[in-house]
Each structure stands twice: as structure tokens, then as C-alpha cells.
Write a protein that holds these residues in place. Structure first.
Motif, short mmCIF file in Angstrom:
data_model
loop_
_atom_site.label_atom_id
_atom_site.label_comp_id
_atom_site.label_asym_id
_atom_site.label_seq_id
_atom_site.Cartn_x
_atom_site.Cartn_y
_atom_site.Cartn_z
N SER A 183 45.47 41.00 32.62
CA SER A 183 46.08 41.14 33.94
C SER A 183 45.31 42.15 34.78
O SER A 183 45.15 41.97 35.99
N VAL A 184 44.82 43.21 34.14
CA VAL A 184 43.96 44.17 34.86
C VAL A 184 42.69 43.47 35.33
O VAL A 184 42.22 43.69 36.45
N ALA A 185 42.14 42.60 34.46
CA ALA A 185 40.92 41.86 34.81
C ALA A 185 41.16 40.94 36.01
O ALA A 185 40.29 40.81 36.87
N VAL A 186 42.32 40.31 36.06
CA VAL A 186 42.65 39.43 37.20
C VAL A 186 42.70 40.24 38.49
O VAL A 186 42.15 39.82 39.53
N ILE A 187 43.35 41.39 38.45
CA ILE A 187 43.44 42.24 39.64
C ILE A 187 42.05 42.73 40.05
O ILE A 187 41.68 42.71 41.24
N MET A 188 41.25 43.17 39.08
CA MET A 188 39.91 43.67 39.37
C MET A 188 39.01 42.56 39.92
O MET A 188 38.20 42.79 40.82
N LEU A 189 39.15 41.36 39.37
CA LEU A 189 38.36 40.23 39.85
C LEU A 189 38.64 39.96 41.32
O LEU A 189 37.72 39.80 42.13
N ALA A 190 39.93 39.93 41.66
CA ALA A 190 40.31 39.69 43.06
C ALA A 190 39.79 40.80 43.95
O ALA A 190 39.28 40.55 45.06
N LEU A 191 39.89 42.04 43.49
CA LEU A 191 39.45 43.19 44.28
C LEU A 191 37.93 43.17 44.48
O LEU A 191 37.43 43.39 45.60
N LEU A 192 37.19 42.89 43.41
CA LEU A 192 35.72 42.88 43.50
C LEU A 192 35.23 41.75 44.40
O LEU A 192 34.28 41.93 45.17
N ILE A 211 42.08 34.53 33.07
CA ILE A 211 42.87 34.38 34.30
C ILE A 211 44.23 33.77 33.99
O ILE A 211 45.25 34.20 34.54
N GLY A 212 44.26 32.77 33.10
CA GLY A 212 45.53 32.14 32.74
C GLY A 212 46.49 33.13 32.10
O GLY A 212 47.65 33.26 32.50
N TYR A 213 46.00 33.84 31.07
CA TYR A 213 46.85 34.81 30.37
C TYR A 213 47.26 35.94 31.31
O TYR A 213 48.45 36.32 31.37
N GLY A 214 46.28 36.48 32.06
CA GLY A 214 46.59 37.59 32.96
C GLY A 214 47.58 37.19 34.04
O GLY A 214 48.49 37.96 34.37
N SER A 215 47.43 35.99 34.60
CA SER A 215 48.35 35.52 35.64
C SER A 215 49.75 35.32 35.08
O SER A 215 50.74 35.66 35.73
N GLY A 216 49.84 34.74 33.88
CA GLY A 216 51.14 34.54 33.26
C GLY A 216 51.83 35.86 32.97
O GLY A 216 53.04 36.01 33.16
N PHE A 217 51.06 36.83 32.51
CA PHE A 217 51.59 38.16 32.23
C PHE A 217 52.14 38.79 33.50
O PHE A 217 53.27 39.31 33.53
N LEU A 218 51.36 38.75 34.59
CA LEU A 218 51.78 39.36 35.85
C LEU A 218 53.00 38.63 36.43
O LEU A 218 53.93 39.27 36.94
N TYR A 219 52.98 37.31 36.33
CA TYR A 219 54.10 36.52 36.86
C TYR A 219 55.41 36.87 36.15
O TYR A 219 56.43 37.14 36.80
N ASN A 220 55.38 36.89 34.83
CA ASN A 220 56.63 37.16 34.10
C ASN A 220 57.04 38.62 34.19
O ASN A 220 58.23 38.94 34.16
#
Length: 340
Positions: A253-262, A310-319
């Protein structure tokens, strides 16, 4: 004539199956060459399939001690529990229908179980040389240290405690009965089971020198859905079990946020902000190339790894948002109505 004494069943192999008769054939075929075959029973639980495995099971009736059970669709946990009800072995082994076993699987596992008094244990997950490029890529993303911490691959340097997964899990009957089998969780049910086994005082172990070939006949689209649901399950596990959430579980989930930010910074500020993304992509490609010696598989591994993270991180953030933030907001709103 003196009657032969029937051999005692030591191992009960339980396989839930849903619309996958061809995969089941491959698994059953790999069971016919096991050294402990004469002390093994195989229980196939047809979980409400529209394409049944009855014909596949029939082909192996003379080679294996087979039981074939059908039930309305209830999900893998219900199917495994139903198989356990019919089992007579001292040890229950659960396999997914898309796995096959090397010929010395039970010989090696049995050696460890006897010498180390194992009670709940799992094995590594490996790709076969005959797997398709997509299957190898997905296998890489699910077992690599750089994507999952090496947990499924049995890496010595894994970043979290090892929890056996239901694609290849053995458990002593006593431990299974002590926790009442699998819960009704749809995703993460195997980790939940192992956590309850551990909380009940039983030991979890990795049999490091053997593995199963896990085929995963997935498309990238279905793989994303699977990893998204696994991410949501991690929040549910944290709510069920105190201390279950570790730092490593938050990394995707941190990677998803960092990816979007970068990516945003690379567009708005400087293209050099994509450098960490490019460096990580190069690392994945190089590591996959080292393992499979295929440029095509290496590129697919990059795509599979991106989907997995991205799938795991997005699911984690969503739930996390749904279960923790939104529920808290609704609770506060309800409490305010009580004091009006």
C-alpha cells in the motif's frame, strides 16, 4: 486362507475442486507415484462444479484409495472441512487442484514430520519448466523476495513469519480438530486457520527442502482480482487476530501511494522522479532473468509484479478505509444521535 490386515491410513489428502477436472487429473497422476501411496487416502470434494471431475476421479480408482464427494457450492473452506469430516488419517494434507507433487514429496515431508514433531506445516511454491510464460511470471511475483518478501517461496530471508498456505498444507488431525477447521473467510482463510492453530499452542513449520508445482491457470485480470482480495483480507485478519498486522503487510500500500506520488511529480516537477520506478523495474527483470533465463518471462514478471503489488496494496487501502475509517465515522455519527 488368512485374511490380509488392511494398512493403516496415515495421510488423508483433501482436494477441493471447482470446474477443473483436467488440473485434478495432473494432481492425481502425481499422487500415484508417491512412496507413501499405500498409507494414503485421497478425498476429492466437488464444490458445486458445473464441469464435474467424476470422470477424472474414475480414471484413478484402481491406482489410488479415492473418495469422491459432491456438495453444493460453499467455497474452498467448506469443501476442505467436508473432506476432513470424511478423513481417517493421522495427518491431513490440503492441496489446491492446480498443484502437482514431485515423486519424493511425502517421503521428504514424512522425514521432517517424524524428526521434528511437526504439527502444522507447509512447503515451498515453485514453477515447473513446462509452465507457460504467464504462469512462470505469476509464480515469480508470488514467490520473489522483492514482491512478497519470499514468504511463499520459502526464502530464508523472508520478512514475516511463515504461515502454511492451503495450496500445500499439512496438519495433524489433533490440531485441526482443536480449532474447528477452516473459518468462513473467503480470502485469507488459510492464514486465519494457521493463526488459530498457533494461538492454540501448536507449532507452525516450513518444510524447506521440498515444494509443489503451483500452476495457477490465471489471466492477469483474474490475478489482479485475487491479489486485491488478498489485500482486503489482510485487514480482516488484523481485526480478528491481535498483532497480526506487521510492517511488511503495509509495504504494497505504501508502494501504491509512492508510485502515484512519483508519477505526479515526474509530470509536474521533473521526469527524474521516475528513476526509482525504473530502478525497481530493472531489478525485477534482472532477477526474473536470473531465475528463468528468458527475456519474455522477465518482462511478463515485471507486469505480474506490478499487478501483484498494486492489486494487494489497493485492496489493503480500500478495506482499511471501509473497515477502519468509514466504520469509525458511522460509529461517531451514531453516538452523536444518542446524546441529542
Amino acid at each position: 486362507m488368512k485374511e490380509r490386515t488392511p494398512k493403516m491410513i496415515v495421510i488423508s489428502v483433501i482436494v477441493p475442486v471447482y470446474n477443473r477436472p483436467e488440473e485434478l487429473k495432473e494432481l492425481l497422476d502425481s499422487l500415484t507415484i508417491q512412496h507413501f501411496k499405500e498409507k494414503t487416502e485421497v478425498i476429492v470434494v466437488e464444490d458445486g462444479s458445473s464441469i464435474t471431475s467424476e470422470e477424472a476421479v474414475e480414471q484413478f480408482k484402481n491406482q489410488l484409495n479415492l473418495k469422491y464427494i459432491t456438495q453444493p457450492n460453499g467455497g474452498p473452506s467448506a469443501a476442505r472441512n467436508r473432506g476432513a469430516q470424511e478423513a481417517t488419517g493421522k495427518y491431513l494434507f490440503f492441496f489446491d487442484s492446480d498443484c502437482t507433487l514431485p515423486s519424493d514429496f511425502f517421503e521428504l515431508v514424512g522425514h521432517h514430520v517424524r524428526n521434528e514433531q511437526m504439527e502444522c506445516f507447509g512447503t515451498r511454491d515453485q514453477a515447473h519448466s513446462f509452465f507457460s510464460p504467464i504462469q512462470k511470471a505469476i509464480s515469480y511475483s508470488m514467490t520473489s523476495f522483492f514482491t512478497t518478501g519470499g514468504i511463499r517461496g520459502g526464502s530464508k530471508s523472508k520478512m514475516d513469519s511463515f504461515y502454511p498456505r492451503s495450496y500445500s498444507m499439512g496438519v495433524k488431525r489433533e490440531a485441526f480438530d482443536a480449532v474447528g477447521g477452516f473459518s468462513n473467510m473467503r480470502y485469507g482463510e488459510d492464514i486465519d486457520f494457521c493463526m488459530r492453530v498457533k494461538e492454540a499452542g501448536f507449532k507452525l513449520s516450513l518444510v524447506d527442502d521440498t515444494f509443489v508445482y503451483h500452476k495457477r491457470r490465471s489471466t492477469f485480470r483474474s490475478f489482479y482480482k485475487q491479489t486485491f482480495c488478498s489485500g482486503t483480507a489482510r485487514i480482516d485478519l488484523a481485526l480478528r487476530h491481535q498483532g497480526a498486522l506487521k510492517l511488511v503487510h503495509t509495504l504494497p500500500s505504501v508502494a501504491v501511494i509512492m508510485l502515484a506520488l512519483l508519477l505526479l511529480l515526474s509530470v509536474c516537477v521533473s521526469p527524474w522522479f521516475v528513476t526509482p520506478i525504473v530502478a525497481f523495474a530493472a531489478l525485477i527483470i534482472a532477477d526474473s532473468w536470473r531465475k528463468f533465463r528468458s527475456g519474455w518471462v522477465a518482462l511478463l514478471s515485471l507486469w505480474a509484479s506490478a499487478i501483484q503489488i498494486i492489486g494487494y496494496g489497493s485492496g489493503f487501502l480500500y478495506n482499511a478505509w471501509e473497515r477502519l475509517v468509514m466504520r469509525r465515522r458511522d460509529t461517531v455519527a451514531f453516538q452523536k444521535t444518542l446524546y441529542k
